[in-house]
Design an enzyme around this catalytic site. Structure first.
Site, mmCIF file in Angstrom:
data_model
loop_
_atom_site.group_PDB
_atom_site.id
_atom_site.type_symbol
_atom_site.label_atom_id
_atom_site.label_comp_id
_atom_site.label_asym_id
_atom_site.label_seq_id
_atom_site.Cartn_x
_atom_site.Cartn_y
_atom_site.Cartn_z
ATOM 1 N N SER A 75 0.816 -1.218 0.000
ATOM 2 C CA SER A 75 0.000 0.000 0.000
ATOM 3 C C SER A 75 0.847 1.265 0.000
ATOM 4 O O SER A 75 0.469 2.269 -0.622
ATOM 5 C CB SER A 75 -0.969 -0.001 1.182
ATOM 6 O OG SER A 75 -0.267 -0.133 2.395
ATOM 7 N N CYS A 104 -7.198 -6.114 -0.098
ATOM 8 C CA CYS A 104 -5.982 -6.105 0.715
ATOM 9 C C CYS A 104 -5.323 -4.721 0.710
ATOM 10 O O CYS A 104 -5.871 -3.800 1.318
ATOM 11 C CB CYS A 104 -5.052 -7.218 0.259
ATOM 12 S SG CYS A 104 -3.917 -7.704 1.572
ATOM 13 N N HIS A 155 -8.087 -12.062 -0.797
ATOM 14 C CA HIS A 155 -7.909 -12.027 -2.257
ATOM 15 C C HIS A 155 -8.812 -13.044 -2.960
ATOM 16 O O HIS A 155 -8.361 -14.146 -3.278
ATOM 17 C CB HIS A 155 -6.467 -12.388 -2.617
ATOM 18 C CG HIS A 155 -5.451 -11.387 -2.191
ATOM 19 N ND1 HIS A 155 -4.944 -10.433 -3.044
ATOM 20 C CD2 HIS A 155 -4.839 -11.203 -1.003
ATOM 21 C CE1 HIS A 155 -4.067 -9.702 -2.391
ATOM 22 N NE2 HIS A 155 -3.970 -10.144 -1.160
ATOM 23 N N GLU A 193 -9.604 -13.137 -5.989
ATOM 24 C CA GLU A 193 -9.066 -13.378 -7.341
ATOM 25 C C GLU A 193 -8.026 -14.478 -7.344
ATOM 26 O O GLU A 193 -7.721 -15.038 -8.396
ATOM 27 C CB GLU A 193 -8.513 -12.075 -7.927
ATOM 28 C CG GLU A 193 -7.143 -11.627 -7.433
ATOM 29 C CD GLU A 193 -7.136 -11.066 -6.015
ATOM 30 O OE1 GLU A 193 -8.206 -10.986 -5.384
ATOM 31 O OE2 GLU A 193 -6.035 -10.719 -5.538
#
Ligand code: GLN
Length: 197
Positions: free
Chosen positions: A48, A78, A169, A171
């Site tokens: 981040s 996230c 996550h 994905e």
């Protein structure tokens, strides 16, 4: 519908594949101008601090805030959930500050840097396999934020209108249900439910 994926750093390819599995051609967003041609934005996991620095460098902070203010749906996974948060516990690291949430970074410590768990997300049938990688937790939510999932007492998914944050996550688990729901509900799927309950 044009789905954008913030493509500055991090876990971009798995999101691209997921969006493609659902029949869309994603726009990999690297410049502020691209924000004007997308209808929804996914902010992937990654680091981040790095993503925030790149957002500053490419002058994308205000354009994202403007598009969010216009109602563009944004989903942060996230690190993306960290960027969405209003504040980070114990840190003055800047964020986009779009959701009324506080997060704690790397909240699971070193001993469980990464793990998988089954979580139940409001509005989803059954449970989902959730992959947590050096994940944050959502430590505080304001009154307009709807908690969608918890894991061992910690908030791991939340929505505020058209904004969605997950600390895990989807994905990476090849489970596209949450993405489908996000894309199907531009005003925020959980908004209507919240109003009805
Ligand atoms: N630990 C990262 C951060 O604090 C987030 C990890 C991730 O996105 N998988 O930015």
């Amino acid at each position: 519908m044009k789905v954008g994926i913030l493509a500055l750093q991090g876990d971009i390819t798995p999101h691209r594949r997921a969006v493609e599995r659902l029949g869309h051609h994603p726009e990999l967003v690297r410049y502020p101008q691209q924000l004007d041609i997308i209808d929804a934005l996914i902010m992937p996991g990654g680091e981040s601090t790095t993503i925030q620095k790149l957002l500053d460098r490419w002058e994308m902070v205000e354009p994202i805030r403007r598009r969010a203010g216009e109602g563009m749906p944004i989903w942060g996974t996230c690190a993306g959930a960290i960027l969405l948060a209003r504040s980070i516990r114990g840190s003055d690291q800047p964020t986009l500050g779009l959701m009324d949430t506080q997060v704690e970074r790397n909240a699971y410590g070193r001993q469980v840097d990464s793990f998988e768990a089954e979580v139940t997300v409001e509005g989803m049938e059954g449970s989902m396999r959730a992959v947590f990688i050096r994940a944050p937790i959502i430590t505080h939510v304001g009154p307009s934020v709807r908690v969608l999932a918890t894991h061992e007492g910690a908030i791991v998914a939340a929505a505020e209108g058209h904004l969605l944050a997950t600390t895990f996550h989807p994905e990476l688990a090849d489970d596209d249900r949450l993405l489908q729901t996000f894309l199907d509900s531009p005003e925020g799927l959980w908004t209507g439910k919240a109003a009805a309950s």
